[in-house]
Design an enzyme around this catalytic site. Structure first.
Site, short mmCIF file in Angstrom:
data_model
loop_
_atom_site.label_atom_id
_atom_site.label_comp_id
_atom_site.label_asym_id
_atom_site.label_seq_id
_atom_site.Cartn_x
_atom_site.Cartn_y
_atom_site.Cartn_z
N LYS A 199 10.03 4.55 13.07
CA LYS A 199 8.98 4.66 13.21
C LYS A 199 8.21 5.16 13.97
O LYS A 199 7.90 5.19 14.77
CB LYS A 199 8.97 3.08 12.77
CG LYS A 199 6.90 2.25 12.80
CD LYS A 199 6.79 1.08 13.13
CE LYS A 199 5.24 1.10 13.31
NZ LYS A 199 5.08 -1.08 13.46
N ARG A 209 -3.93 -1.97 9.40
CA ARG A 209 -3.98 -2.35 11.10
C ARG A 209 -5.67 -3.43 10.82
O ARG A 209 -6.43 -4.18 10.71
CB ARG A 209 -4.58 -1.56 12.40
CG ARG A 209 -3.19 -0.78 12.44
CD ARG A 209 -3.17 -0.10 13.30
NE ARG A 209 -1.96 0.47 13.57
CZ ARG A 209 -1.89 1.36 14.05
NH1 ARG A 209 -2.96 2.54 14.84
NH2 ARG A 209 -0.54 2.02 14.49
N LYS A 222 -0.28 4.74 19.67
CA LYS A 222 0.98 4.03 20.29
C LYS A 222 1.99 5.26 20.06
O LYS A 222 2.80 5.13 19.44
CB LYS A 222 1.03 3.14 18.61
CG LYS A 222 0.77 2.42 18.49
CD LYS A 222 0.69 1.14 17.92
CE LYS A 222 0.10 -0.08 17.05
NZ LYS A 222 0.15 -1.38 16.26
N LYS A 253 10.31 4.33 8.67
CA LYS A 253 8.75 4.28 8.22
C LYS A 253 7.35 5.53 8.76
O LYS A 253 7.82 5.39 9.45
CB LYS A 253 8.06 2.84 8.90
CG LYS A 253 6.94 2.28 8.74
CD LYS A 253 6.94 1.24 9.10
CE LYS A 253 5.39 0.70 8.86
NZ LYS A 253 5.06 -0.65 9.85
N SER A 279 0.26 1.33 4.08
CA SER A 279 -0.21 0.66 3.48
C SER A 279 -1.22 1.95 3.03
O SER A 279 -1.95 2.29 2.09
CB SER A 279 -1.78 -0.11 5.13
OG SER A 279 -1.44 0.82 5.60
N TYR A 318 3.81 -2.44 -1.22
CA TYR A 318 2.72 -3.35 -2.07
C TYR A 318 2.80 -3.64 -3.81
O TYR A 318 1.61 -4.80 -3.84
CB TYR A 318 0.92 -2.87 -0.89
CG TYR A 318 1.00 -2.92 0.14
CD1 TYR A 318 1.02 -4.27 0.94
CD2 TYR A 318 1.47 -1.88 1.15
CE1 TYR A 318 0.83 -4.05 2.63
CE2 TYR A 318 1.87 -2.35 2.93
CZ TYR A 318 1.00 -3.14 3.26
OH TYR A 318 1.99 -3.86 4.55
C1 PBG Z 1 2.93 -3.75 13.70
C2 PBG Z 1 3.28 -2.97 12.21
C3 PBG Z 1 2.79 -2.07 11.78
C4 PBG Z 1 2.61 -1.87 9.74
C5 PBG Z 1 3.72 -2.78 10.04
N1 PBG Z 1 3.71 -3.72 11.33
C6 PBG Z 1 1.21 -1.34 12.07
C7 PBG Z 1 1.43 0.03 13.50
O1 PBG Z 1 2.57 -0.23 13.83
O2 PBG Z 1 0.33 0.26 13.84
C8 PBG Z 1 2.29 -1.00 9.43
C9 PBG Z 1 2.07 -1.29 8.40
C10 PBG Z 1 1.16 -0.83 6.59
O3 PBG Z 1 0.99 0.37 7.17
O4 PBG Z 1 1.66 -0.77 5.96
N2 PBG Z 1 4.51 -3.72 14.08
#
Ligand code: PBG
Length: 330
Positions: A199, A209, A222, A253, A279, A318
């Site tokens: 990730k 978010r 992060k 991801k 997203s 989605y």
């Molecule tokens: C948080 C999490 C995130 C997503 C899934 N779980 C966001 C992040 O790490 O800030 C993102 C999913 C998306 O953007 O569709 N643990």
């Protein structure tokens, strides 16, 4: 050596729909879909997420309706993300392992209504953390080992509620092994783990978010736990590590900008491999379609097929219900 022209005319096998179908290397089916859904409190509520046109936050009763629809469409799994009331966000994130938190109530309600639909969860502290991080923050540092202890409690509450697939999205070290051994000890030997193994610290999570109400809370970035987008070998080391610790499936991801990682992961390990079309990827396609700049339906189908071509066994998207409707209509 391939034959040369005119012995080889590659257009011969592209001349009609019939022959294109016969030579097609990859297919997209409803079996490939995991649908991420947002849960909020209340009843009878479907609240649009402005930065994700077509996506809503649903109260538990409406999530159940969506789950029934997903199952009827042939979608094998949904993945739950809670929009937590800001008053429940604390320093110790205790709401994360409350057996009656929103996410756990939604798991129970879905499993009661549609037992055959797989329910996947999200394991990370960000929906419950006052500072929006996936882990505990102590003196400005996101601490690893204390966070893993909390994530294990969260995992157990989800497994007790009936979750089929645990989805650790936190990127702490050692969490898969800790979760796996806790699940085994508690007799949850069939609970699966789909690790967010690779990730990346990505700008493409912005709309998510907003959807879970974490944008306002998040201080800083992060980058000390999520991966550097410049790295690829590191992703393979993480995937190998998570498989060794007991992950059943692994995820890359975001999705579309990281198809090279999907392909390397599949070729190297041959494990069940998934991509998360996040997203921001969804928002880009929807925004362009709404402006008339892209054919939204074609772009959606092409984007999803590319994951299959890159070696993925499935994709979190989605678009799941929209694409399932199209696939079922054929
Ligand atoms: C948080 C999490 C995130 C997503 C899934 N779980 C966001 C992040 O790490 O800030 C993102 C999913 C998306 O953007 O569709 N643990």
């Amino acid at each position: 050596m391939p034959a040369s022209f005119p012995a080889a005319r590659y257009r011969r096998t592209r001349q009609s729909a019939a022959i294109r179908g016969l030579v097609r290397e990859n297919t997209l089916t409803t079996d490939d879909l995991i649908w991420p859904v947002f849960v909020r409190d209340g009843e009878g509520v479907e609240e649009p997420v402005p930065s994700m046109p077509g996506v809503v936050r649903r109260s538990v009763d409406k999530i159940v309706e969506a789950a029934i629809e997903a199952h009827a469409l042939g979608i094998p799994a949904v993945c739950l993300f809670p929009y937590t009331d800001p008053s429940l966000k604390t320093e110790d994130c205790a709401e994360a392992w409350n057996p009656d938190n929103l996410s756990n109530r939604a798991i129970r309600a879905i499993k009661a209504a549609v037992p055959d639909l797989l329910v996947m969860t999200d394991v990370a502290l960000d929906p419950y953390n006052i500072n929006g991080h996936d882990g505990y923050v102590v003196d400005g540092e996101i601490v690893n080992d204390e966070t893993v202890e909390a994530l294990v409690k969260m995992t157990m509450a989800q497994a007790d509620a009936g979750a089929d697939i645990i989805g650790p999205s936190d990127m702490m070290d050692g969490r898969i092994g800790a979760m796996r051994s806790a699940l085994e000890s508690a007799g949850h030997k069939n609970v699966m783990i789909l690790s967010y193994a690779a990730k990346y610290a990505s700008a493409f999570y912005g709309p998510f978010r907003d959807a879970v109400g974490a944008s306002g809370a998040l201080k800083g970035d992060k980058k000390t736990y999520q991966m550097d987008p410049a790295n690829s070998d590191e992703a393979l080391r993480l995937i190998e590590r998570d498989l060794n610790e007991g992950a059943d499936m692994v995820m890359v991801k975001p999705g579309m900008p990281y198809l090279d990682i999907c392909r390397r992961a599949k070729d190297t390990f041959g494990a069940p491999t998934y991509a998360y079309q996040v997203s921001g990827e969804y928002a880009m396609i929807q925004a362009a379609a709404q402006n008339g700049w892209l054919d939204g339906e074609k772009a959606m189908l092409e984007s999803l097929m590319c994951f299959k071509r890159a070696g993925c066994d499935g994709v979190l998207t989605y678009f799941a219900p929209a694409v399932a409707r199209i696939l079922n209509g054929r």
